[in-house]
Design an enzyme around this catalytic site. Structure first.
Site, short mmCIF file in Angstrom:
data_model
loop_
_atom_site.label_atom_id
_atom_site.label_comp_id
_atom_site.label_asym_id
_atom_site.label_seq_id
_atom_site.Cartn_x
_atom_site.Cartn_y
_atom_site.Cartn_z
N ARG A 125 0.29 -25.31 -7.53
CA ARG A 125 1.35 -24.26 -7.72
C ARG A 125 2.19 -24.27 -6.56
O ARG A 125 3.45 -23.81 -6.56
CB ARG A 125 0.97 -22.79 -7.96
CG ARG A 125 0.04 -22.77 -9.41
CD ARG A 125 -0.60 -21.77 -9.31
NE ARG A 125 0.05 -20.22 -8.81
CZ ARG A 125 -0.65 -19.29 -8.24
NH1 ARG A 125 -1.66 -19.37 -8.08
NH2 ARG A 125 0.12 -18.39 -7.93
N LYS B 207 -11.78 -15.76 -7.09
CA LYS B 207 -12.40 -15.84 -5.83
C LYS B 207 -13.34 -14.59 -5.48
O LYS B 207 -14.36 -14.47 -4.92
CB LYS B 207 -11.51 -16.08 -4.82
CG LYS B 207 -10.78 -17.69 -4.77
CD LYS B 207 -10.29 -17.85 -3.67
CE LYS B 207 -8.87 -17.04 -3.31
NZ LYS B 207 -7.92 -17.66 -4.11
#
Length: 435
Positions: A169, A188
């Site tokens: 990205r 995460k």
């Protein structure tokens, strides 16, 4: 049987990805069975057409399942973490983690490094001689049991799909997608295994999200993901139009955090630290009136021993002198007046140019570089008075830093009304505490 082209086409044409499509494409991409250019095309399709809440939650789950989860089941205390979307002078994790631990919770804070004008928690802590960011799962659990707080790097086995996708990205202009940002953060944090999470979503010139509407959209997306995964979560939207505290830069921010832990420090850093601590403790049932008041604990200095133990447990020397820049130069006020404001973005860019940040992930940072603000908003100044100090080991960076600071301090004529510092907490979503 799925194919990358079919998944790309579905999202390109504004369709909704099925759970099977999402599970397959994330797994295949992690295994290198989907090419980088194909995932780049899918990321752009998501950027342009979005994902709904259910898609985003499933995308997050698939990224979590691409790796392992950190098992914190052996930690006796309730576990709670905080995530900030980043800003200028945002050293809040440093006093916050030991403060919440001093109040009875365990804080597993898996953090990252800075990029561009926003600082990274690991970069700050690595200014402390000997301190190390890399810990094993077993070391994390042991430190949580013994100290109650750990701030360290994310382990490679947590959400590896996110690590790979984030790098993609970054080079394909698809970073600014709320579903992709939210799933990246939450994959995460959920894999980290804490019982609860507080989100600090920054808004303003020094933040990733520039408007309250953008910040609320991101906060809501992350809260929806947390709900879908059964994670207790609250979000604060906080101001980042002005730098937090008076120090911007790694060693400078560590020194300021220690002042806060000793019961002093800038009022805005103290205020936000206490507010986030209250949110974290409330989520795990340890806050007032049944538990200690974090404001009192912080003011008493009782959190500093936890800080010292946390630093020492990771090889750092809490008594060691912090790095100091070889060159320190002031920026002088050009005229008399009143300081009407500090714009966070120019200050962050200037600190980065001085060496406090990095342009690419592989770049090194200078621990001693940064900026110290000398004048508070609303204070009078006279021509020639130092407004701030520039700290650097790269004197050739000073002209560019000074140029970047052209819009940083805003002076108003004497007697002119000044708005003061904007409120720190602009909104609370999913909060059980009062402002």
């Amino acid at each position: 049987m799925h194919s990358a082209v079919d998944v790309i086409r579905t999202k390109r044409d504004g369709g909704r990805l099925t759970d099977d499509q999402i599970d397959w494409v994330i797994d295949a991409y992690t295994r290198d069975a989907v090419a980088e250019e194909q995932m780049a095309a899918l990321a752009m399709a998501i950027f342009c057409n979005g994902m709904d809440a259910a898609e985003t939650a499933r995308w997050t789950r698939a990224m979590i399942e691409s790796g392992e989860r950190l098992d914190l089941g052996t930690v006796a205390r309730p576990t709670v973490d905080k995530h900030s979307t980043g800003g200028v002078g945002d050293k809040i994790t440093l006093p916050l983690a030991p403060l919440v631990a001093a109040c009875g919770a365990a804080v597993p804070q898996l953090s990252g490094r800075g990029l561009g004008h926003t600082g990274g928690t690991l970069d700050k802590l690595e200014a402390i001689p000997g301190w190390r960011a890399e810990l094993t799962d077993g070391q994390i659990r042991a430190q949580l049991a013994e100290v109650g707080a750990v701030v360290c790097a994310t382990t490679p086995r947590l959400a590896p799909a996110d690590r790979k996708l984030y790098a993609l990205r970054d080079v394909t202009a698809t970073v600014e997608s709320v579903p992709l940002i939210a799933s990246s953060i939450m994959s995460k944090k959920i894999a980290e295994g804490a019982d609860a999470l507080v989100l600090d979503v920054k808004v303003g010139s020094g933040a990733f999200m520039k408007t309250p509407e953008q910040a609320r959209e991101l906060a809501t997306a992350m809260l929806d993901i947390a709900a879908a995964h059964g994670l207790r979560c609250a979000a604060l939207i906080t101001d980042m139009s002005v730098p937090l505290g008076r120090a911007v830069g790694n060693a400078l921010e560590v020194a300021e955090a220690v002042e806060v832990l000793r019961g002093g420090g800038p009022p805005d850093v103290v205020e936000l630290t206490v507010r986030l601590a209250r949110e974290m403790l409330a989520l795990v049932g340890l806050g007032p009136p049944h538990g200690p008041d974090p404001a009192e604990v912080l003011a008493s200095g009782a959190a500093e021993p936890v800080w010292r133990a946390m630093i020492a447990a990771q090889g750092g020397d809490p008594d060691a002198a912090l790095p100091e820049a070889r060159t320190v130069e002031p920026l002088l006020a050009e005229r008399d007046g009143v300081l009407a404001g500090w714009d966070a973005y120019p200050v962050g860019v200037a600190a980065w140019l001085l060496g406090a940040g990095r342009a690419r992930k592989e770049d090194a940072v200078d621990a001693a570089a940064g900026i110290r603000l000398l004048v508070g908003i609303g204070e009078p100044v006279v021509a020639g008075q130092p407004l701030l100090e520039l700290h650097t080991d790269r004197p050739d960076s000073l002209p560019a830093a000074r140029a970047a600071l052209a819009g940083g301090p805003r002076l108003a004529p004497e007697g002119a009304p000044t708005p003061g510092r904007p409120p720190l907490v602009l909104a609370a979503l999913g909060s059980s505490t009062q402002p």
